[in-house]
Design a protein around this motif. Structure first.
Motif, PDB file in Angstrom:
ATOM      1  N   PHE A   1      43.287  44.329  37.897  1.00  0.00           N
ATOM      2  CA  PHE A   1      43.307  43.191  36.984  1.00  0.00           C
ATOM      3  C   PHE A   1      43.236  41.881  37.763  1.00  0.00           C
ATOM      4  N   THR A   2      44.010  41.759  38.829  1.00  0.00           N
ATOM      5  CA  THR A   2      44.075  40.513  39.585  1.00  0.00           C
ATOM      6  C   THR A   2      42.775  40.234  40.326  1.00  0.00           C
ATOM      7  N   VAL A   3      42.158  41.285  40.879  1.00  0.00           N
ATOM      8  CA  VAL A   3      40.861  41.102  41.543  1.00  0.00           C
ATOM      9  C   VAL A   3      39.842  40.521  40.564  1.00  0.00           C
ATOM     10  N   THR A   4      39.761  41.087  39.385  1.00  0.00           N
ATOM     11  CA  THR A   4      38.771  40.615  38.407  1.00  0.00           C
ATOM     12  C   THR A   4      39.227  39.334  37.708  1.00  0.00           C
TER      13      THR A   4
ATOM     14  N   GLY B   1      40.609  37.305  31.263  1.00  0.00           N
ATOM     15  CA  GLY B   1      41.878  36.592  31.349  1.00  0.00           C
ATOM     16  C   GLY B   1      41.850  35.409  32.290  1.00  0.00           C
ATOM     17  N   GLY B   2      41.078  35.488  33.368  1.00  0.00           N
ATOM     18  CA  GLY B   2      41.019  34.377  34.313  1.00  0.00           C
ATOM     19  C   GLY B   2      40.475  33.114  33.679  1.00  0.00           C
ATOM     20  N   ALA B   3      39.370  33.244  32.966  1.00  0.00           N
ATOM     21  CA  ALA B   3      38.769  32.082  32.312  1.00  0.00           C
ATOM     22  C   ALA B   3      39.703  31.495  31.255  1.00  0.00           C
ATOM     23  N   LEU B   4      40.345  32.370  30.486  1.00  0.00           N
ATOM     24  CA  LEU B   4      41.258  31.886  29.452  1.00  0.00           C
ATOM     25  C   LEU B   4      42.442  31.160  30.081  1.00  0.00           C
TER      26      LEU B   4
END
Length: 392
Positions: free
Chosen positions: A15-18, A144-147
């Motif tokens: 999850f964290t990588v992506t 999730g990163g973009a959000l």
């Protein structure tokens, strides 16, 4: 150690990588403005991710077969941290290209090693569950990163150091150390460090579907934010990218209960349908249509098509899952990058809306060709996501 612990930690690592991959997406227009580049420049920087990922998949997709699964995952987490730190120190279009390149290398290392590792932790008889966990973790991460950055910018205001970046700086190094301490359940093989991907027989339709689906996702992530910004809707970019990926995550339990071929067929219907609705929203300047179209394409790309394709190649290459995953992602990221770059160039020449119309027309034509060719050429038995993976 109970399996739940390494499965949870591995999922959190993936999850964290992506999560790091699209973390900077809401700031694309700001980085472009710093260097005074147009739509072509933004899409080239976006696609630099594939410039790092594709050689990794082509040459190092089986690296973890030689050195083990844990090292590549830890390295991917460190690369994500370094790429994001570069953007903080030197916020520009050039830095964005370098950062996206590093993120591509990290994703290639983590996804190939992680897919094989998850199956080895759970056991080959639970490969269907392993595929579901990997696709769920990575789908949530990509969106999730973009959000998170979109929300951070909404709270903090314009900044090149949003709180989402700080969260990554804290979590990723810790998870990298944890990854190195996970149990070693794989058996490293004395094989070459440079190993080409595997393309299992009778899976070309799944690869082509991934290319088509992810080309639509690439358009949504790279080009739609430019159109939103042009219409003073830039604050919605994080949500759009989140929906473009994470609605698919919600559809994966449904896809899991379908046969691979049926999930793929539904994806072929939803991909062009979703983009037409999204395009109508951009044309009419109706945000609700943009969000609805994004949700439909997400269901196709990261729900039905992604899970069916990953399960199918894993099923057909039980002794080479890492390299087979690499082969599938070669298809996917070819679609994710090339159409986006071409659309960016067309947007600079003819405008964003015209470029999107051209993309939509080509998308429908290519979908029709793949479906018709697949109907004539398909001779393989139907495979199921729910039961077939563990019994073949």
């Amino acid at each position: 150690m109970p399996k739940l612990i390494p499965v949870s930690l591995l999922s959190l690592g993936l999850f964290t990588v992506t999560f790091a991959v699209n973390l900077q997406a809401p700031l694309y227009d700001a980085y472009a403005a710093e260097s005074d580049v147009g739509a072509t420049g933004v899409t080239v920087a976006f696609a630099a991710y594939v410039g790092g990922l594709m050689p990794t998949l082509l040459l190092l997709g089986g690296l973890s077969d030689r050195i083990g699964r844990r090292g590549p995952i830890a390295l991917a987490l460190i690369l994500g941290t370094a790429a994001t730190a570069l953007l903080v120190q030197l916020p520009s279009w050039t830095s964005l290209i370098v950062a996206r390149f590093l993120l591509g290398i990290g994703t290639g290392l983590a996804t190939t090693a992680g897919t094989a590792y998850m199956t080895e932790i759970l056991g080959s008889d639970r490969a269907k569950n392993a595929a579901l966990i990997v696709t769920s973790a990575t789908s949530l991460g990509f969106g999730g990163g973009a959000l998170a950055t979109g929300i951070s910018l909404g709270v903090q205001g314009p900044t090149f150091l949003p709180a989402s970046y700080i969260g990554l700086f804290v979590a990723a190094p810790v998870l990298a150390m944890i990854a190195l301490g996970l149990p070693r359940v794989d058996k490293p093989r004395n094989v070459s460090l440079l190993r080409l991907p595997v393309f299992p027989s009778c899976t070309w339709r799944f690869g082509a579907a991934m290319a088509l689906a992810w080309s639509t996702s690439g358009m949504t992530i790279a080009v739609i934010p430019l159109e939103l910004a042009a219409n003073d809707l830039g604050g919605w970019t994080g949500l759009v990218i989140f929906l473009a990926i994470c609605v698919g995550f919600l559809c994966q339990p449904i896809a899991r209960r379908m046969t691979n071929d049926r999930a793929l067929a539904l994806g072929f219907v939803l991909i062009p349908l979703g983009f037409v609705v999204l395009l109508a929203g951009v044309w009419l300047k109706v945000l609700a249509f943009v969000l609805l179209g994004t949700c439909i394409t997400s269901a196709a790309s990261y729900g039905f098509t992604y899970l069916a394709s990953l399960a199918e190649v894993s099923l057909r290459a039980p002794d080479d899952r890492a390299r087979a995953t690499a082969g599938l992602l070669v298809y996917a990221y070819f679609g994710f990058s090339l159409p986006v770059i071409v659309s960016g160039a067309l947007a600079d020449m003819f405008g964003l809306l015209s470029a999107m119309l051209m993309f939509g027309a080509v998308q429908i034509i290519v979908t029709t060709i793949i479906v018709m060719t697949g109907k004539r050429a398909s001779v393989s038995p139907v495979a199921t996501l729910d039961a077939g993976i563990g019994t073949r």
